[in-house]
Design an enzyme around this catalytic site. Structure first.
Site, PDB file in Angstrom:
ATOM      1  N   HIS A  40     -19.461  15.089  -4.814  1.00 38.58           N
ATOM      2  CA  HIS A  40     -20.781  15.657  -5.110  1.00 38.58           C
ATOM      3  C   HIS A  40     -21.705  15.575  -3.906  1.00 38.58           C
ATOM      4  CE1 HIS A  40     -23.757  17.002  -8.118  1.00 38.58           C
ATOM      5  NE2 HIS A  40     -24.613  16.409  -7.300  1.00 38.58           N
ATOM      6  N   ASP A  42     -25.435  17.673  -2.505  1.00 35.52           N
ATOM      7  CA  ASP A  42     -26.484  18.620  -2.891  1.00 35.52           C
ATOM      8  C   ASP A  42     -27.076  19.395  -1.716  1.00 35.52           C
ATOM      9  OD1 ASP A  42     -27.007  18.474  -5.832  1.00 35.52           O
ATOM     10  OD2 ASP A  42     -27.224  16.340  -5.405  1.00 35.52           O
ATOM     11  N   GLU A 144     -23.567  22.037 -11.716  1.00 41.62           N
ATOM     12  CA  GLU A 144     -24.100  20.763 -12.206  1.00 41.62           C
ATOM     13  C   GLU A 144     -24.990  20.947 -13.428  1.00 41.62           C
ATOM     14  OE1 GLU A 144     -26.038  16.575 -10.590  1.00 41.62           O
ATOM     15  OE2 GLU A 144     -26.275  18.385  -9.395  1.00 41.62           O
ATOM     16  N   HIS A 171     -27.213  18.287 -17.406  1.00 46.52           N
ATOM     17  CA  HIS A 171     -27.925  17.582 -16.342  1.00 46.52           C
ATOM     18  C   HIS A 171     -28.956  16.686 -17.019  1.00 46.52           C
ATOM     19  CE1 HIS A 171     -30.505  16.945 -12.732  1.00 46.52           C
ATOM     20  NE2 HIS A 171     -29.314  16.702 -12.243  1.00 46.52           N
ATOM     21  N   HIS A 212     -23.815  12.543 -16.032  1.00 45.32           N
ATOM     22  CA  HIS A 212     -25.065  12.987 -16.673  1.00 45.32           C
ATOM     23  C   HIS A 212     -24.984  13.087 -18.195  1.00 45.32           C
ATOM     24  CE1 HIS A 212     -27.732  13.851 -13.282  1.00 45.32           C
ATOM     25  NE2 HIS A 212     -26.706  14.364 -12.639  1.00 45.32           N
ATOM     26  N   HIS A 233     -20.229  11.838  -9.888  1.00 43.31           N
ATOM     27  CA  HIS A 233     -21.130  10.946  -9.138  1.00 43.31           C
ATOM     28  C   HIS A 233     -21.767   9.953 -10.101  1.00 43.31           C
ATOM     29  CE1 HIS A 233     -23.503  14.350 -10.500  1.00 43.31           C
ATOM     30  NE2 HIS A 233     -24.647  13.861 -10.053  1.00 43.31           N
ATOM     31  N   ASP A 341     -23.335  11.724  -3.593  1.00 50.16           N
ATOM     32  CA  ASP A 341     -24.626  12.295  -3.999  1.00 50.16           C
ATOM     33  C   ASP A 341     -25.541  12.535  -2.803  1.00 50.16           C
ATOM     34  OD1 ASP A 341     -26.336  13.399  -5.860  1.00 50.16           O
ATOM     35  OD2 ASP A 341     -26.942  11.516  -6.778  1.00 50.16           O
TER      36      ASP A 341
END
Length: 412
Positions: A40, A42, A144, A171, A212, A233, A341
């Site tokens: 993961h 971003d 995600e 999420h 999540h 993650h 992350d």
């Protein structure tokens, strides 16, 4: 307020240990042979948010700091494959969620295309092995949040056709059909449509990601899934009591499912002391009328002063290694991986691991604790390759089934 005793204890237990040169050389040999597959990152959202989605104006071949990711640091970190997250805000729903997801996929595909000497698109374990052998970084995509399909399996299939390898079912907000770990439940696990999503993901070879989701939804997924699941993650709740982290019974269940838990490096999910410090900091920021999610020198003046008087608890490779080892004990060392992350971490990551160049420091800490070369290779990438191969095998076994046509009517 955080007590001085808690801070002192946390800082002492997290004190970093400089890797012995022989250990560092051993780690380098392991990671050259089996590079890191990270679950993961971003970067795509940071390119959109910070750089106005002007992909080609950001030179990933150069140092991109204050971003946490660039190609030189990926190379230094021995990263051989990266799942790039195509996150969008949880409050973006309906057709706009689909549009924004496509925009994020476009960003990822564009930065891969802009760096052909270093990055190459991948959708399978075979792709990863081939691309790593060629000396490039395999680039995969993860959606995600289930809100990004707007209640339609047809959208899910089109994401898969565009190269998406996994989808996180929720999420930060619960959906009609699956519940978030950080919101009130709506589905109380999985609804009929939620089961249809899991079944369709298994059929088309898309990995079900349970980071999540609520505990109840995770249990329902594990009962329904025919392929291994991943937590792209997530860390261990037994060590850090965060709703996003996974309790021991579910860690064990993911191991029994054949899945993988990819440890998050974000201090909020690996350090109780850091979470307490950040909660106090956030409360102060609220009273001062300034945003709390800015850290370091760029913080508003009141927070700069507060930070000076309230030192941030130390979070190091040892802190992260505690979570890796705990998950390895509970789920099994065949079921743990890494999902840093990066570029989703507010502030900085653990000391020496503030960007994607930091993975070798974690492996050095694990080697110091007695991890074998084989154990480290499985953690780096072997476990994830096994999950991907198993997911593809399940999809082949289900290939005669017709596409699912369920629609989440409640979201229309």
């Amino acid at each position: 307020m955080i007590t001085a005793l808690l801070l002192i204890a946390a800082q002492a237990s997290a004190a970093p240990v400089a890797p012995d040169p022989r250990i560092a050389a051993r780690v380098d040999r392991v990671l050259k042979k089996t590079p890191v597959i990270d679950g993961h990152n971003d970067l795509a959202w940071e390119i959109r948010d910070v750089h106005g989605a002007k992909v080609e104006s950001l030179d990933l071949a150069a140092d991109t700091r204050p971003l946490q990711t660039d190609i030189p640091r990926l190379r230094k970190g021995r990263v051989g494959a990266q799942f790039w997250s195509v996150w969008i805000p949880a409050d973006t729903t309906g057709p706009r969620a689909v549009e924004m997801t496509l925009e994020q996929i476009d960003i990822v595909r564009r930065f891969i295309a802009a760096n052909p000497a270093a990055l190459e698109r991948a959708t399978s374990a075979a792709d990863i092995r081939r691309i790593e052998k060629a000396g490039r970084i395999a680039s995969l995509i993860g959606v995600e949040g289930g809100h990004q399909i707007d209640g339609r399996l047809s959208v899910l299939r089109q994401y898969r056709a565009l190269g998406v390898g996994y989808m996180t079912l929720t999420h930060g907000r619960s959906l009609n059909w699956a519940d978030s770990s950080t919101d009130a439940p709506r589905a109380n696990g999985l609804t009929d449509f939620g089961h249809a999503v899991v079944a369709e993901m298994n059929r088309i070879g898309m990995i079900v990601d349970v980071s999540h989701v609520s505990d109840a939804t995770m249990r329902a997924v594990l009962a329904a899934a025919r392929a291994p699941v991943m937590a792209s993650h997530s860390s261990a709740r037994a060590l850090t009591d965060a709703p996003r982290d996974i309790p021991d019974d579910l860690l064990a269940a993911i191991g029994a499912n054949g899945g993988i838990v990819m440890v998050n490096f974000y201090p909020a999910f690996v350090s109780t002391a850091w979470r307490a410090w950040d909660a106090d900091r956030t409360a102060f920021a609220k009273t001062a009328g300034v945003p709390a999610n800015v850290y370091g020198a760029r913080s508003p003046a009141p927070l700069v002063a507060w930070d000076r008087d309230h030192p941030e608890p130390r979070v190091t490779a040892a802190t992260v290694a505690d979570h890796v080892e705990h998950i390895g004990r509970v789920a099994g060392r065949d079921h743990v991986g890494l999902g840093g992350d990066y570029d989703g971490i507010n502030g900085t990551g653990p000391e020496g691991m503030t960007g994607v160049d930091g993975y070798p420091l974690l492996f050095a800490e694990l080697a110091r604790r007695g991890w074998s070369d084989a154990d480290m290779a499985r953690l780096a990438g072997g476990n994830m390759l096994r999950v991907m191969d198993a997911t593809d095998a399940v999809a082949r076994s289900l290939s005669a089934l017709p596409p699912g046509d369920a629609i989440d009517i409640a979201s229309r």
